[in-house]
Write a protein that holds these residues in place. Structure first.
Motif, PDB file in Angstrom:
ATOM      1  N   LEU A  27       0.811  -1.220   0.000  1.00  0.00           N
ATOM      2  CA  LEU A  27       0.000   0.000   0.000  1.00  0.00           C
ATOM      3  C   LEU A  27       0.849   1.275   0.000  1.00  0.00           C
ATOM      4  O   LEU A  27       0.392   2.322  -0.437  1.00  0.00           O
ATOM      5  CB  LEU A  27      -0.962   0.001   1.184  1.00  0.00           C
ATOM      6  CG  LEU A  27      -2.080  -1.035   1.101  1.00  0.00           C
ATOM      7  CD1 LEU A  27      -2.881  -1.066   2.388  1.00  0.00           C
ATOM      8  CD2 LEU A  27      -2.990  -0.772  -0.092  1.00  0.00           C
ATOM      9  N   THR A  28       2.084   1.173   0.467  1.00  0.00           N
ATOM     10  CA  THR A  28       2.986   2.331   0.478  1.00  0.00           C
ATOM     11  C   THR A  28       4.073   2.179  -0.589  1.00  0.00           C
ATOM     12  O   THR A  28       5.168   2.722  -0.456  1.00  0.00           O
ATOM     13  CB  THR A  28       3.617   2.520   1.873  1.00  0.00           C
ATOM     14  OG1 THR A  28       4.333   1.327   2.223  1.00  0.00           O
ATOM     15  CG2 THR A  28       2.553   2.815   2.916  1.00  0.00           C
ATOM     16  N   PHE A  29       3.744   1.467  -1.640  1.00  0.00           N
ATOM     17  CA  PHE A  29       4.687   1.137  -2.715  1.00  0.00           C
ATOM     18  C   PHE A  29       5.470   2.347  -3.210  1.00  0.00           C
ATOM     19  O   PHE A  29       6.687   2.295  -3.342  1.00  0.00           O
ATOM     20  CB  PHE A  29       3.911   0.499  -3.876  1.00  0.00           C
ATOM     21  CG  PHE A  29       4.756   0.168  -5.061  1.00  0.00           C
ATOM     22  CD1 PHE A  29       5.459  -1.022  -5.098  1.00  0.00           C
ATOM     23  CD2 PHE A  29       4.843   1.028  -6.146  1.00  0.00           C
ATOM     24  CE1 PHE A  29       6.237  -1.352  -6.196  1.00  0.00           C
ATOM     25  CE2 PHE A  29       5.615   0.713  -7.245  1.00  0.00           C
ATOM     26  CZ  PHE A  29       6.319  -0.484  -7.266  1.00  0.00           C
ATOM     27  N   GLU A  30       4.782   3.430  -3.500  1.00  0.00           N
ATOM     28  CA  GLU A  30       5.442   4.588  -4.105  1.00  0.00           C
ATOM     29  C   GLU A  30       6.456   5.244  -3.168  1.00  0.00           C
ATOM     30  O   GLU A  30       7.303   6.001  -3.616  1.00  0.00           O
ATOM     31  CB  GLU A  30       4.427   5.617  -4.598  1.00  0.00           C
ATOM     32  CG  GLU A  30       3.464   6.115  -3.559  1.00  0.00           C
ATOM     33  CD  GLU A  30       2.248   5.216  -3.396  1.00  0.00           C
ATOM     34  OE1 GLU A  30       1.578   5.374  -2.365  1.00  0.00           O
ATOM     35  OE2 GLU A  30       1.974   4.369  -4.249  1.00  0.00           O
ATOM     36  N   VAL A  34      13.812   1.562  -4.511  1.00  0.00           N
ATOM     37  CA  VAL A  34      13.727   0.823  -5.770  1.00  0.00           C
ATOM     38  C   VAL A  34      13.890  -0.680  -5.538  1.00  0.00           C
ATOM     39  O   VAL A  34      13.170  -1.488  -6.138  1.00  0.00           O
ATOM     40  CB  VAL A  34      14.779   1.347  -6.779  1.00  0.00           C
ATOM     41  CG1 VAL A  34      14.892   0.442  -7.989  1.00  0.00           C
ATOM     42  CG2 VAL A  34      14.438   2.764  -7.194  1.00  0.00           C
ATOM     43  N   LYS A  35      14.800  -1.065  -4.668  1.00  0.00           N
ATOM     44  CA  LYS A  35      15.036  -2.490  -4.412  1.00  0.00           C
ATOM     45  C   LYS A  35      13.756  -3.175  -3.921  1.00  0.00           C
ATOM     46  O   LYS A  35      13.399  -4.258  -4.381  1.00  0.00           O
ATOM     47  CB  LYS A  35      16.152  -2.652  -3.384  1.00  0.00           C
ATOM     48  CG  LYS A  35      16.528  -4.071  -3.111  1.00  0.00           C
ATOM     49  CD  LYS A  35      17.712  -4.140  -2.168  1.00  0.00           C
ATOM     50  CE  LYS A  35      18.112  -5.584  -1.926  1.00  0.00           C
ATOM     51  NZ  LYS A  35      19.285  -5.683  -1.066  1.00  0.00           N
ATOM     52  N   ILE A  36      13.046  -2.538  -3.005  1.00  0.00           N
ATOM     53  CA  ILE A  36      11.804  -3.116  -2.477  1.00  0.00           C
ATOM     54  C   ILE A  36      10.713  -3.084  -3.535  1.00  0.00           C
ATOM     55  O   ILE A  36       9.936  -4.037  -3.671  1.00  0.00           O
ATOM     56  CB  ILE A  36      11.376  -2.395  -1.189  1.00  0.00           C
ATOM     57  CG1 ILE A  36      12.402  -2.691  -0.088  1.00  0.00           C
ATOM     58  CG2 ILE A  36       9.977  -2.814  -0.747  1.00  0.00           C
ATOM     59  CD1 ILE A  36      12.201  -1.927   1.188  1.00  0.00           C
ATOM     60  N   LYS A  37      10.646  -2.008  -4.315  1.00  0.00           N
ATOM     61  CA  LYS A  37       9.666  -1.943  -5.404  1.00  0.00           C
ATOM     62  C   LYS A  37       9.867  -3.106  -6.366  1.00  0.00           C
ATOM     63  O   LYS A  37       8.897  -3.741  -6.807  1.00  0.00           O
ATOM     64  CB  LYS A  37       9.790  -0.625  -6.160  1.00  0.00           C
ATOM     65  CG  LYS A  37       9.270   0.566  -5.404  1.00  0.00           C
ATOM     66  CD  LYS A  37       9.454   1.829  -6.222  1.00  0.00           C
ATOM     67  CE  LYS A  37       8.935   3.040  -5.487  1.00  0.00           C
ATOM     68  NZ  LYS A  37       9.117   4.280  -6.247  1.00  0.00           N
ATOM     69  N   ASN A  38      11.112  -3.394  -6.703  1.00  0.00           N
ATOM     70  CA  ASN A  38      11.398  -4.487  -7.631  1.00  0.00           C
ATOM     71  C   ASN A  38      11.028  -5.846  -7.042  1.00  0.00           C
ATOM     72  O   ASN A  38      10.561  -6.733  -7.760  1.00  0.00           O
ATOM     73  CB  ASN A  38      12.853  -4.458  -8.068  1.00  0.00           C
ATOM     74  CG  ASN A  38      13.120  -3.341  -9.050  1.00  0.00           C
ATOM     75  OD1 ASN A  38      12.223  -2.893  -9.760  1.00  0.00           O
ATOM     76  ND2 ASN A  38      14.348  -2.864  -9.091  1.00  0.00           N
ATOM     77  N   ILE A  39      11.215  -6.016  -5.741  1.00  0.00           N
ATOM     78  CA  ILE A  39      10.808  -7.268  -5.087  1.00  0.00           C
ATOM     79  C   ILE A  39       9.297  -7.435  -5.197  1.00  0.00           C
ATOM     80  O   ILE A  39       8.800  -8.522  -5.515  1.00  0.00           O
ATOM     81  CB  ILE A  39      11.269  -7.292  -3.616  1.00  0.00           C
ATOM     82  CG1 ILE A  39      12.791  -7.421  -3.549  1.00  0.00           C
ATOM     83  CG2 ILE A  39      10.592  -8.427  -2.856  1.00  0.00           C
ATOM     84  CD1 ILE A  39      13.366  -7.203  -2.162  1.00  0.00           C
ATOM     85  N   ILE A  40       8.573  -6.358  -4.956  1.00  0.00           N
ATOM     86  CA  ILE A  40       7.108  -6.417  -5.050  1.00  0.00           C
ATOM     87  C   ILE A  40       6.683  -6.722  -6.484  1.00  0.00           C
ATOM     88  O   ILE A  40       5.814  -7.570  -6.714  1.00  0.00           O
ATOM     89  CB  ILE A  40       6.474  -5.105  -4.539  1.00  0.00           C
ATOM     90  CG1 ILE A  40       6.696  -4.981  -3.027  1.00  0.00           C
ATOM     91  CG2 ILE A  40       4.984  -5.043  -4.882  1.00  0.00           C
ATOM     92  CD1 ILE A  40       6.324  -3.637  -2.439  1.00  0.00           C
TER      93      ILE A  40
END
Length: 84
Positions: A27-30, A34-40
């Motif tokens: 829910l707090t993606f933005e 970047v590393k966590i965004k890519n994992i998601i």
């Protein structure tokens, strides 16, 4: 991942807590690095399956239903292309 309906109450509770933590990240993606965004993004389809599993079990809980719908909407927004 075993189906949630086939697990003990302790396992269900642990999986639910982990699910809430995962929900926070989605829910707090933005606001994530970047590393966590890519994992998601890489695990998007797995997360969608987990959400679907929770929907089958928690269909009577209106708050959970709203959370699950919000998570699916957010996952649809993030797309499928990793960040560089």
């Amino acid at each position: 991942m075993s189906m949630l309906g086939n697990t003990s109450n302790d396992e269900k509770m642990i999986k639910a807590e982990l699910f809430y933590l995962l929900s926070l990240f989605i829910l707090t993606f933005e606001h994530r690095q970047v590393k966590i965004k890519n994992i998601i993004i890489r695990n998007k389809h797995n997360f969608e399956q987990i959400i679907t599993d929770f929907k089958e079990i928690e269909h009577d809980d209106e708050n959970m239903s709203q959370l699950l719908d919000s998570l699916m909407d957010k996952l649809n927004e993030v797309g499928d292309q990793p960040y560089n």
